[in-house]
Design a protein around this motif. Sequence first.
Motif, PDB file in Angstrom:
ATOM      1  N   THR A 100     -23.094  40.337  52.457  1.00  0.00           N
ATOM      2  CA  THR A 100     -24.765  42.186  52.494  1.00  0.00           C
ATOM      3  C   THR A 100     -25.287  41.556  50.957  1.00  0.00           C
ATOM      4  O   THR A 100     -24.408  41.157  50.564  1.00  0.00           O
ATOM      5  N   VAL A 101     -25.676  42.229  51.429  1.00  0.00           N
ATOM      6  CA  VAL A 101     -27.619  41.645  50.280  1.00  0.00           C
ATOM      7  C   VAL A 101     -27.529  42.851  49.684  1.00  0.00           C
ATOM      8  O   VAL A 101     -28.185  43.895  50.566  1.00  0.00           O
ATOM      9  N   ASN A 102     -27.939  42.763  48.311  1.00  0.00           N
ATOM     10  CA  ASN A 102     -27.835  43.844  48.289  1.00  0.00           C
ATOM     11  C   ASN A 102     -29.837  44.057  47.444  1.00  0.00           C
ATOM     12  O   ASN A 102     -30.540  42.639  47.459  1.00  0.00           O
ATOM     13  N   ALA A 103     -30.017  44.998  47.072  1.00  0.00           N
ATOM     14  CA  ALA A 103     -32.113  45.622  46.851  1.00  0.00           C
ATOM     15  C   ALA A 103     -32.212  43.977  46.038  1.00  0.00           C
ATOM     16  O   ALA A 103     -33.347  43.104  45.863  1.00  0.00           O
ATOM     17  N   ASP A 104     -31.554  43.808  44.550  1.00  0.00           N
ATOM     18  CA  ASP A 104     -31.333  42.710  43.995  1.00  0.00           C
ATOM     19  C   ASP A 104     -31.479  41.598  44.629  1.00  0.00           C
ATOM     20  O   ASP A 104     -31.737  40.775  43.499  1.00  0.00           O
ATOM     21  N   GLY A 105     -31.047  41.211  45.273  1.00  0.00           N
ATOM     22  CA  GLY A 105     -30.652  39.451  45.760  1.00  0.00           C
ATOM     23  C   GLY A 105     -29.317  39.640  45.297  1.00  0.00           C
ATOM     24  O   GLY A 105     -28.848  38.619  46.438  1.00  0.00           O
ATOM     25  N   THR A 106     -28.699  40.036  44.900  1.00  0.00           N
ATOM     26  CA  THR A 106     -26.806  39.606  44.648  1.00  0.00           C
ATOM     27  C   THR A 106     -26.286  40.225  45.857  1.00  0.00           C
ATOM     28  O   THR A 106     -26.611  41.032  46.194  1.00  0.00           O
ATOM     29  N   GLY A 107     -24.846  39.918  45.937  1.00  0.00           N
ATOM     30  CA  GLY A 107     -24.144  40.207  47.656  1.00  0.00           C
ATOM     31  C   GLY A 107     -22.871  40.199  47.342  1.00  0.00           C
ATOM     32  O   GLY A 107     -22.277  39.992  46.065  1.00  0.00           O
ATOM     33  N   THR A 108     -22.039  40.207  48.402  1.00  0.00           N
ATOM     34  CA  THR A 108     -20.453  39.981  48.561  1.00  0.00           C
ATOM     35  C   THR A 108     -20.341  39.196  49.566  1.00  0.00           C
ATOM     36  O   THR A 108     -21.320  39.364  50.939  1.00  0.00           O
ATOM     37  N   VAL A 109     -19.405  38.337  50.068  1.00  0.00           N
ATOM     38  CA  VAL A 109     -19.435  38.036  50.750  1.00  0.00           C
ATOM     39  C   VAL A 109     -17.884  38.711  50.971  1.00  0.00           C
ATOM     40  O   VAL A 109     -16.554  38.532  50.359  1.00  0.00           O
ATOM     41  N   ASN A 110     -18.346  39.171  52.598  1.00  0.00           N
ATOM     42  CA  ASN A 110     -16.922  39.644  52.919  1.00  0.00           C
ATOM     43  C   ASN A 110     -16.214  39.332  54.198  1.00  0.00           C
ATOM     44  O   ASN A 110     -16.506  38.884  55.065  1.00  0.00           O
ATOM     45  N   TYR A 111     -14.292  39.035  54.435  1.00  0.00           N
ATOM     46  CA  TYR A 111     -13.877  38.450  54.579  1.00  0.00           C
ATOM     47  C   TYR A 111     -13.216  39.642  55.561  1.00  0.00           C
ATOM     48  O   TYR A 111     -13.058  40.611  55.462  1.00  0.00           O
ATOM     49  N   SER A 112     -13.151  39.922  57.058  1.00  0.00           N
ATOM     50  CA  SER A 112     -12.003  40.754  58.202  1.00  0.00           C
ATOM     51  C   SER A 112     -10.849  41.005  57.887  1.00  0.00           C
ATOM     52  O   SER A 112     -10.412  41.810  57.672  1.00  0.00           O
ATOM     53  N   SER A 113     -10.388  39.660  57.550  1.00  0.00           N
ATOM     54  CA  SER A 113      -9.341  39.454  56.880  1.00  0.00           C
ATOM     55  C   SER A 113      -8.397  39.051  55.601  1.00  0.00           C
ATOM     56  O   SER A 113      -9.256  38.002  55.301  1.00  0.00           O
ATOM     57  N   ALA A 114      -7.712  39.284  54.809  1.00  0.00           N
ATOM     58  CA  ALA A 114      -7.906  38.637  53.258  1.00  0.00           C
ATOM     59  C   ALA A 114      -7.590  37.771  53.739  1.00  0.00           C
ATOM     60  O   ALA A 114      -6.443  36.704  54.150  1.00  0.00           O
ATOM     61  N   PRO A 115      -8.087  36.073  53.036  1.00  0.00           N
ATOM     62  CA  PRO A 115      -7.813  34.952  52.643  1.00  0.00           C
ATOM     63  C   PRO A 115      -6.714  34.811  52.106  1.00  0.00           C
ATOM     64  O   PRO A 115      -6.150  34.923  51.848  1.00  0.00           O
ATOM     65  N   SER A 116      -5.534  33.750  52.369  1.00  0.00           N
ATOM     66  CA  SER A 116      -3.788  33.646  52.226  1.00  0.00           C
ATOM     67  C   SER A 116      -3.949  33.338  50.296  1.00  0.00           C
ATOM     68  O   SER A 116      -5.256  32.721  50.234  1.00  0.00           O
ATOM     69  N   THR A 117      -3.510  33.340  49.964  1.00  0.00           N
ATOM     70  CA  THR A 117      -3.269  33.804  48.657  1.00  0.00           C
ATOM     71  C   THR A 117      -2.547  32.086  48.116  1.00  0.00           C
ATOM     72  O   THR A 117      -2.587  30.526  48.741  1.00  0.00           O
ATOM     73  N   GLY A 118      -4.130  32.168  47.254  1.00  0.00           N
ATOM     74  CA  GLY A 118      -4.037  30.500  46.451  1.00  0.00           C
ATOM     75  C   GLY A 118      -4.971  29.569  46.741  1.00  0.00           C
ATOM     76  O   GLY A 118      -4.803  28.866  46.383  1.00  0.00           O
ATOM     77  N   GLN A 119      -5.696  29.852  47.440  1.00  0.00           N
ATOM     78  CA  GLN A 119      -6.884  29.327  47.872  1.00  0.00           C
ATOM     79  C   GLN A 119      -8.433  29.213  47.123  1.00  0.00           C
ATOM     80  O   GLN A 119      -8.498  30.670  47.153  1.00  0.00           O
ATOM     81  N   LYS A 120      -8.839  28.630  47.381  1.00  0.00           N
ATOM     82  CA  LYS A 120      -9.645  28.292  46.211  1.00  0.00           C
ATOM     83  C   LYS A 120     -11.437  28.594  47.045  1.00  0.00           C
ATOM     84  O   LYS A 120     -11.421  28.023  48.482  1.00  0.00           O
TER      85      LYS A 120
END
Length: 145
Positions: A54-74
């Motif tokens: 999702t890209v905001n009007a100011d160019g910043t945004g969010t990376v979205n996963y449909s399901s959460a990545p498992s715990t402890g990953q970078k």
Amino acid sequence: MATFDINNTNRRVQYTTNGSTTAFNFSFQINEASELKVILGTATQNLSSDYTVTVNADGTGTVNYSSAPSTGQKLTILANRPLSRTSVYSTGASFTAASLESDFDNTIMTLQQFNETIDRTLQLPEYVTGSTPPSLTVPYNDTAS
């Protein structure tokens, strides 16, 4: 194309996943979702099949996963602008301030991207010359953010 003021920020962000978070923000600006590189652990992720953006009007945004990545990953989110130019200026042709502003913004974003990459490289100190024995500086900081 950029139509906003470019902020002075690192064009990279990292998170340590917790198994429940699916949305990961980035504060550097992009023009479109394809200008990101997302790496989970050591695996480069694919836009649309692994995540959406999702890209905001100011160019910043969010990376979205449909399901959460498992715990402890970078999770690493990097700017990944293509090194190309889309505008063409011709002698005698008119051009707008907006097109010129967009070109300058894109140039700054590309320079910030290079700076982020350079910050992760081995470097000789500034005072080293051809006759000075080299001593490499390692710009390393293993923190999640």
